[in-house]
Design an enzyme around this catalytic site. Sequence first.
Site, mmCIF file in Angstrom:
data_model
loop_
_atom_site.group_PDB
_atom_site.id
_atom_site.type_symbol
_atom_site.label_atom_id
_atom_site.label_comp_id
_atom_site.label_asym_id
_atom_site.label_seq_id
_atom_site.Cartn_x
_atom_site.Cartn_y
_atom_site.Cartn_z
ATOM 1 N N LYS A 33 0.662 -1.326 -0.119
ATOM 2 C CA LYS A 33 -0.299 -0.412 0.096
ATOM 3 C C LYS A 33 0.799 1.303 -0.129
ATOM 4 O O LYS A 33 0.299 2.430 -0.356
ATOM 5 C CB LYS A 33 -1.005 -0.266 1.344
ATOM 6 C CG LYS A 33 -1.745 -1.336 0.683
ATOM 7 C CD LYS A 33 -3.019 -1.770 1.762
ATOM 8 C CE LYS A 33 -3.730 -2.141 1.505
ATOM 9 N NZ LYS A 33 -4.397 -3.304 1.744
HETATM 10 C C1 PLP Z 1 -4.406 -5.085 0.857
HETATM 11 C C2 PLP Z 1 -3.325 -6.327 1.343
HETATM 12 C C3 PLP Z 1 -4.181 -6.636 0.140
HETATM 13 C C4 PLP Z 1 -5.405 -6.978 -0.371
HETATM 14 O O1 PLP Z 1 -5.242 -6.363 -1.328
HETATM 15 P P1 PLP Z 1 -6.460 -5.058 -2.628
HETATM 16 O O2 PLP Z 1 -6.423 -4.198 -3.026
HETATM 17 O O3 PLP Z 1 -7.328 -4.919 -0.915
HETATM 18 O O4 PLP Z 1 -7.785 -6.296 -3.049
HETATM 19 C C5 PLP Z 1 -3.057 -8.195 0.186
HETATM 20 N N1 PLP Z 1 -2.431 -7.664 0.648
HETATM 21 C C6 PLP Z 1 -1.848 -7.314 1.847
HETATM 22 C C7 PLP Z 1 -0.524 -7.577 2.704
HETATM 23 C C8 PLP Z 1 -2.614 -6.628 1.908
HETATM 24 O O5 PLP Z 1 -2.619 -5.505 2.937
#
Ligand code: PLP
Length: 490
Positions: free
Chosen positions: A106
């Site tokens: 993120k």
């Molecule tokens: C948020 C997250 C996901 C999922 O991503 P999306 O965009 O919500 O599908 C997968 N793995 C990790 C470690 C995350 O933090």
Amino acid sequence: MKYQSTRNQHTQVSSTRAVLQGLAPDGGLYMPTQFPPFDWQSVLQKDAYGMASQILSALLPDFEDMAALVKKGYAGKFETEDLTPLVPVGDQYVLELFRGPTSAFKDVALSMLPQLITAARAQEGQKEETLILTATSGDTGKAALEGFHDVSGTRIIVFYPDGGVSAVQKAQMVTQSGENVCVCAVRGNFDDAQTGVKQVFAACGEKDLLAGKNAVLSSANSINIGRLTPQVMYYFKAYADLVKAGRIGVGDRVHFVVPTGNFGDILAGYFAKLLGLPIGRLVCASNENNVLTDFLGSGVYDRRRPFHKTLSPSMDILVSSNLERLLYLLSGQDAAYVAELMQQLQEKGFYQVRPAILEKLHQEFGCCWCDDDATKKTIGTVWEKYHYLCDTHTAVAWTAAEQFRPGDGAPVVVLSTASPYKFPAAVLAALSGDASGDEFAVMERLHAKTGVPIPKNLAGLRAKAVRHRDVIDREDMLSYVIEKAGEAQW
Ligand SMILES: *Cc1c(COP(=O)(O)O)cnc(C)c1O
């Protein structure tokens, strides 16, 4: 190119306004009115920064000087200047998205979003403070706090499910410094927190509850288009790396396997495809909360099922926000139809898409889910076979990639979304180590066993003081936000 709500094509705004608002006033999500013509081949020649600015300029055309925003967003914050390295592991590839300041994928988006919001505020002449509300399943919260802390003109409140995140994730959030940050636990799961945030938006929109408080709400969740669009870059980057390595020629197909929760990451891949990148399948990998893989198989989205707490908590989601954007695209931008489906989901807990949409889903996507046992087994075998240490979310994707056998010789790229040190207990247990006791001690033991370096931001966490202790019920989220918005100083 404008942005319009997935639930009403008469709601049209500029890209700067869409980023500032987060959610459309009718509860829909903002989408481009059309995808712009795009010279995707020229992007492949650039470095990661150049790719990001060319893609973001195309998708968010109202922002002035995107290259400067990109530089400010990323410079010096990631472990490598190429931001998202592609690593060959066995006969597959791992796209490491976790080399940013909080060791989660993120960071790619949330390093950029504060820049976009700050620029949009200036261009739109917004005088009030931007109050960011965020629900997190663990990783968004910290990445958003890191991105927004002490960014002038903004404040941020993060809600996380009490007991629903790992000890390391919790420590990352509750120790966050900054004068404009607030972190609060909600009794319930992630869906409760996310629904609560959406209800705060709706209530504040309808009744003007923040009037006189010098605050306008926005979101750092992937419902915000400014959060989604920066993620398109790494699909191009992975593709360019495969070309440079001689694994493919320009124009050849590549498949991507994506560990999926809120459908943001995988949707960014679909955006890349709509911009011209030759992507074969986008494979959606789920844990036991397999509502999405069921949907991609059957066309029925049914959230009436038990919620499982799994070893991959950032994917413990039953109401996947960004799927709405895909439905909008695959229905031919039929906003009335999308609004109807979303209403059915809210009122009855399920919906079924029309056959033409299911057919398109089958053409574009693959799907596969696995449980915690399979996740652990994969972490163990990937370590034994290749000496590559992956986290639980990446392991879910790796497991899906093993089952996805395209048979066309095209490379398969597994997206890796977190550092294994964010989930040290689960990872060490998978390597048959002693994962009992304090999670920070476990982190050290995992390091001793594997020799894989602990990211600096996580190693230093234990010594940091706890600054945030609030815990509330979901029903109290609205009054909490209103009270906080009214406080001159936090
Ligand atoms: C948020 C997250 C996901 C999922 O991503 P999306 O965009 O919500 O599908 C997968 N793995 C990790 C470690 C995350 O933090």
